[in-house]
Design a protein around this motif. Structure first.
Motif, PDB file in Angstrom:
ATOM      1  N   GLY A 196       0.838  -1.260  -0.343  1.00 11.27           N
ATOM      2  CA  GLY A 196      -0.359  -0.076   0.140  1.00 11.27           C
ATOM      3  C   GLY A 196       0.803   1.233  -0.027  1.00 11.27           C
ATOM      4  O   GLY A 196       0.384   2.768   0.551  1.00 11.27           O
ATOM      5  N   ARG A 197       2.215   1.063  -0.673  1.00 16.05           N
ATOM      6  CA  ARG A 197       3.208   2.446  -1.223  1.00 16.05           C
ATOM      7  C   ARG A 197       3.207   2.553  -2.329  1.00 16.05           C
ATOM      8  O   ARG A 197       4.347   2.668  -2.736  1.00 16.05           O
ATOM      9  N   PRO A 198       2.654   3.067  -2.953  1.00 13.82           N
ATOM     10  CA  PRO A 198       2.455   3.214  -4.625  1.00 13.82           C
ATOM     11  C   PRO A 198       2.944   4.394  -4.686  1.00 13.82           C
ATOM     12  O   PRO A 198       3.869   4.463  -5.345  1.00 13.82           O
ATOM     13  N   GLU A 199       3.457   5.069  -3.443  1.00 13.12           N
ATOM     14  CA  GLU A 199       4.467   6.579  -4.291  1.00 13.12           C
ATOM     15  C   GLU A 199       5.962   5.773  -4.213  1.00 13.12           C
ATOM     16  O   GLU A 199       6.876   5.936  -5.422  1.00 13.12           O
ATOM     17  N   LYS A 200       6.232   5.285  -3.124  1.00 16.64           N
ATOM     18  CA  LYS A 200       7.419   4.554  -2.806  1.00 16.64           C
ATOM     19  C   LYS A 200       7.774   3.893  -4.218  1.00 16.64           C
ATOM     20  O   LYS A 200       9.365   3.561  -4.907  1.00 16.64           O
ATOM     21  N   ALA A 201       6.888   1.974  -4.374  1.00 21.15           N
ATOM     22  CA  ALA A 201       6.522   1.749  -5.711  1.00 21.15           C
ATOM     23  C   ALA A 201       7.328   2.245  -7.020  1.00 21.15           C
ATOM     24  O   ALA A 201       7.946   2.026  -7.726  1.00 21.15           O
ATOM     25  N   LEU A 202       6.678   3.547  -6.722  1.00 14.96           N
ATOM     26  CA  LEU A 202       6.634   4.251  -8.404  1.00 14.96           C
ATOM     27  C   LEU A 202       8.176   5.106  -8.313  1.00 14.96           C
ATOM     28  O   LEU A 202       8.965   4.882  -9.440  1.00 14.96           O
ATOM     29  N   SER A 203       8.443   5.386  -7.564  1.00 12.82           N
ATOM     30  CA  SER A 203      10.107   5.923  -7.150  1.00 12.82           C
ATOM     31  C   SER A 203      11.385   4.725  -7.840  1.00 12.82           C
ATOM     32  O   SER A 203      11.968   4.684  -8.340  1.00 12.82           O
ATOM     33  N   VAL A 204      11.002   3.198  -6.615  1.00  9.20           N
ATOM     34  CA  VAL A 204      11.891   2.437  -6.849  1.00  9.20           C
ATOM     35  C   VAL A 204      11.453   1.838  -8.318  1.00  9.20           C
ATOM     36  O   VAL A 204      12.744   1.358  -8.896  1.00  9.20           O
ATOM     37  N   LEU A 205      10.109   1.728  -8.707  1.00 11.28           N
ATOM     38  CA  LEU A 205      10.174   0.837 -10.117  1.00 11.28           C
ATOM     39  C   LEU A 205      10.383   1.710 -11.468  1.00 11.28           C
ATOM     40  O   LEU A 205      10.575   1.476 -13.066  1.00 11.28           O
ATOM     41  N   SER A 206      10.874   3.242 -11.308  1.00 14.42           N
ATOM     42  CA  SER A 206      10.564   4.208 -12.074  1.00 14.42           C
ATOM     43  C   SER A 206      12.587   3.741 -12.265  1.00 14.42           C
ATOM     44  O   SER A 206      13.101   4.087 -13.459  1.00 14.42           O
ATOM     45  N   ASP A 207      13.094   3.735 -11.396  1.00 18.96           N
ATOM     46  CA  ASP A 207      15.088   3.005 -11.667  1.00 18.96           C
ATOM     47  C   ASP A 207      14.738   2.093 -12.112  1.00 18.96           C
ATOM     48  O   ASP A 207      16.168   1.886 -12.604  1.00 18.96           O
ATOM     49  N   ALA A 208      14.079   1.042 -11.771  1.00 18.93           N
ATOM     50  CA  ALA A 208      13.919  -0.489 -12.282  1.00 18.93           C
ATOM     51  C   ALA A 208      13.977  -0.434 -14.093  1.00 18.93           C
ATOM     52  O   ALA A 208      14.639  -0.813 -14.487  1.00 18.93           O
ATOM     53  N   VAL A 209      13.105   1.020 -14.360  1.00 22.36           N
ATOM     54  CA  VAL A 209      12.852   0.583 -15.763  1.00 22.36           C
ATOM     55  C   VAL A 209      13.605   1.586 -16.517  1.00 22.36           C
ATOM     56  O   VAL A 209      14.178   1.133 -17.239  1.00 22.36           O
ATOM     57  N   ARG A 210      14.473   1.882 -15.278  1.00 23.46           N
ATOM     58  CA  ARG A 210      15.438   2.906 -16.150  1.00 23.46           C
ATOM     59  C   ARG A 210      17.273   2.211 -16.609  1.00 23.46           C
ATOM     60  O   ARG A 210      18.002   2.015 -16.760  1.00 23.46           O
ATOM     61  N   LEU A 211      17.592   1.132 -15.190  1.00 25.59           N
ATOM     62  CA  LEU A 211      18.351   0.362 -15.307  1.00 25.59           C
ATOM     63  C   LEU A 211      18.114  -0.866 -16.383  1.00 25.59           C
ATOM     64  O   LEU A 211      18.732  -1.904 -16.922  1.00 25.59           O
ATOM     65  N   GLY A 212      16.539  -1.578 -16.701  1.00 29.00           N
ATOM     66  CA  GLY A 212      16.463  -2.530 -17.457  1.00 29.00           C
ATOM     67  C   GLY A 212      14.759  -2.046 -18.464  1.00 29.00           C
ATOM     68  O   GLY A 212      14.257  -2.567 -18.121  1.00 29.00           O
ATOM     69  N   PRO A 213      15.522  -1.340 -18.891  1.00 28.44           N
ATOM     70  CA  PRO A 213      13.948  -0.548 -20.210  1.00 28.44           C
ATOM     71  C   PRO A 213      13.408  -1.600 -21.264  1.00 28.44           C
ATOM     72  O   PRO A 213      12.869  -1.658 -21.739  1.00 28.44           O
ATOM     73  N   GLU A 214      14.588  -2.607 -21.734  1.00 32.40           N
ATOM     74  CA  GLU A 214      13.890  -3.933 -22.372  1.00 32.40           C
ATOM     75  C   GLU A 214      12.950  -4.974 -21.519  1.00 32.40           C
ATOM     76  O   GLU A 214      12.511  -6.038 -22.649  1.00 32.40           O
ATOM     77  N   ILE A 215      13.078  -5.071 -20.006  1.00 30.78           N
ATOM     78  CA  ILE A 215      12.387  -5.807 -19.585  1.00 30.78           C
ATOM     79  C   ILE A 215      10.732  -5.580 -19.334  1.00 30.78           C
ATOM     80  O   ILE A 215      10.416  -4.097 -19.127  1.00 30.78           O
ATOM     81  N   ALA A 216       9.923  -6.507 -20.357  1.00 29.39           N
ATOM     82  CA  ALA A 216       8.325  -5.348 -20.527  1.00 29.39           C
ATOM     83  C   ALA A 216       7.770  -5.523 -19.090  1.00 29.39           C
ATOM     84  O   ALA A 216       7.199  -4.675 -18.183  1.00 29.39           O
ATOM     85  N   ALA A 217       8.297  -6.861 -17.751  1.00 31.60           N
ATOM     86  CA  ALA A 217       7.611  -6.577 -16.979  1.00 31.60           C
ATOM     87  C   ALA A 217       8.170  -6.136 -15.834  1.00 31.60           C
ATOM     88  O   ALA A 217       6.782  -5.484 -14.884  1.00 31.60           O
ATOM     89  N   LEU A 218       8.948  -4.939 -16.219  1.00 34.58           N
ATOM     90  CA  LEU A 218       9.341  -3.677 -15.574  1.00 34.58           C
ATOM     91  C   LEU A 218       8.651  -2.431 -15.916  1.00 34.58           C
ATOM     92  O   LEU A 218       7.926  -1.864 -14.833  1.00 34.58           O
ATOM     93  N   HIS A 219       7.934  -2.579 -16.868  1.00 32.20           N
ATOM     94  CA  HIS A 219       6.950  -1.536 -16.977  1.00 32.20           C
ATOM     95  C   HIS A 219       5.525  -1.596 -16.841  1.00 32.20           C
ATOM     96  O   HIS A 219       4.806  -0.783 -16.697  1.00 32.20           O
ATOM     97  N   VAL A 220       5.078  -2.801 -16.738  1.00 29.93           N
ATOM     98  CA  VAL A 220       3.497  -3.719 -16.005  1.00 29.93           C
ATOM     99  C   VAL A 220       3.425  -2.788 -14.436  1.00 29.93           C
ATOM    100  O   VAL A 220       2.739  -2.329 -14.429  1.00 29.93           O
ATOM    101  N   GLY A 221       4.830  -2.981 -13.721  1.00 31.91           N
ATOM    102  CA  GLY A 221       5.012  -2.683 -12.368  1.00 31.91           C
ATOM    103  C   GLY A 221       4.978  -1.432 -12.490  1.00 31.91           C
ATOM    104  O   GLY A 221       4.010  -0.586 -12.096  1.00 31.91           O
ATOM    105  N   LEU A 222       5.901  -0.576 -13.163  1.00 32.72           N
ATOM    106  CA  LEU A 222       5.750   0.860 -13.511  1.00 32.72           C
ATOM    107  C   LEU A 222       4.533   1.536 -13.690  1.00 32.72           C
ATOM    108  O   LEU A 222       3.613   2.492 -12.982  1.00 32.72           O
TER     109      LEU A 222
END
Length: 365
Positions: free
Chosen positions: A201-227
């Motif tokens: 239930g911490r979407p703001e924190k999730a958004l920060s973490v997943l934004s970094d994840a997408v920057r490090l792995g932009p080709e991994i589809a599941a990361l964009h789903v999480g974002l």
């Protein structure tokens, strides 16, 4: 990636594959520099493969030099599950970097892979990470689905790729192992942490973490789903749609992206388009919630026999859930098939005896 505890054990699988799969390797640049180039704050992302001196000693004692690499790695893996020496314990939420996994003696598949890679590399062995596309965990989050990625450790050995997996089931060559660079492994690490934040239930924190994840792995589809799921939860629906569409562009077979995009379209009244999307998608590996969503769309659009079939498929995939059975009852009732609707409700009651909602529906018949 939930599994029963009695299935957890060391696995050591061999199958034919190109050695190049394991050659994805890691960045040769210093960790902080590599992250900074991707616009990620190094202070926010620990190196998941950092090796401590205690870890190095453990690896050298568990897998001494003088034997072929596969034997040393098998010995290292056995040591991690030896109760007298280490005993790595499974923890689904334990997405940890290698030093913390070593200290806690546990974690999930990401923690295990981080630890195994770090220990193996400390011995000079060329281990890399791989993404096991067919062995992920999909979890329902409201109307959406989030994905926990499953990773393994790999090493080329002649014409084969050696795969070291946390779970006892052998790696399935047909499912495919996608090679991961160290930065992409860090991205998956962050992606699973982001899913944990969403579930907590911490979407703001999730958004920060997943934004970094997408920057490090932009080709991994599941990361964009999480974002996209995180963006949806903070009210940025247009950006969430972009993320889901990006995920589908990265991997048209990513079922969670199709599910979440269809949910978004349905929520704004575009049911026909949502159903077209799901019917065009390959749902061969779709989880129960995706078939439930498809059935709900078919029911809303008056495609009643199709809805019943989709709900039954959802029930087959999620046999402990009463929701698909209640949906079957609604669809059969709409078709005027009252005995079939009652039978579905009785199935639901058998799963959840005394459930007030099910009893109310049965009493009203």
């Amino acid at each position: 990636m939930s599994r029963r505890r009695n299935l957890l054990a060391a696995a050591f699988a061999f199958f034919l594959a190109s050695p190049a799969l394991a050659a994805a390797g890691g960045t040769e640049k210093p960790w902080a520099e590599a992250l900074a180039e991707r616009r990620v704050d190094p202070a926010s992302v620990p190196d998941p493969l950092r090796v401590t001196e205690e870890m190095r000693r453990f690896a050298e004692e568990a897998a001494p030099a003088g034997r072929p690499a596969p034997e040393r790695l098998a010995a290292l893996q056995r040591a991690l599950y030896d109760p007298s020496r280490f005993r790595f314990a499974y923890d689904e939420r334990g997405t940890l970097p290698a030093p913390e996994a070593f200290e806690r003696r546990g974690g999930n598949c990401v923690a295990f892979t981080n630890l195994f890679l770090a220990l193996g590399r400390s011995l000079g062995l060329p281990l890399s990470a791989g993404l096991a596309a067919g062995r992920r965990g999909a979890e329902k989050e409201g109307d959406l689905v989030v994905v926990r990625s499953h990773v393994v450790a790999t090493m080329p050995w002649g014409p084969r790729l050696l795969v070291f997996d946390f779970f006892s089931a052998e790696a399935d060559a047909a499912a495919g192992i996608r090679p991961l660079s160290d930065l992409e492994l860090a991205a998956v690490f962050l992606g699973n942490l982001g899913v944990d934040e969403i579930r907590a239930g911490r979407p703001e924190k999730a958004l920060s973490v997943l934004s970094d994840a997408v920057r490090l792995g932009p080709e991994i589809a599941a990361l964009h789903v999480g974002l996209g799921v995180a963006l949806w939860h903070v009210g940025r629906v247009a950006d969430a749609e972009t993320a889901f569409r990006t995920a589908r562009a990265r991997d048209p077979g990513e079922v969670s992206a199709a599910h979440d995009l269809a949910s978004l379209l349905a929520a704004r009244g575009e049911r026909q388009e949502a159903l077209r999307l799901l019917r065009a998608a390959d749902l061969g590996r779709a989880p129960g919630p995706t078939w439930l969503l498809r059935g709900n769309l078919e029911l809303a659009l008056g495609k009643l026999p199709d809805a019943v079939r989709s709900f039954r498929k959802a029930h087959a995939l999620s046999p402990r859930s009463v929701e698909p059975l209640l949906a079957v009852a609604r669809a059969e009732e709409a078709r005027g098939r009252h005995p079939e609707a009652t039978a579905a409700l009785r199935e639901a009651l058998a799963l959840r005896p005394g459930d007030p909602d099910v009893l109310r529906l049965l009493d009203g018949r």
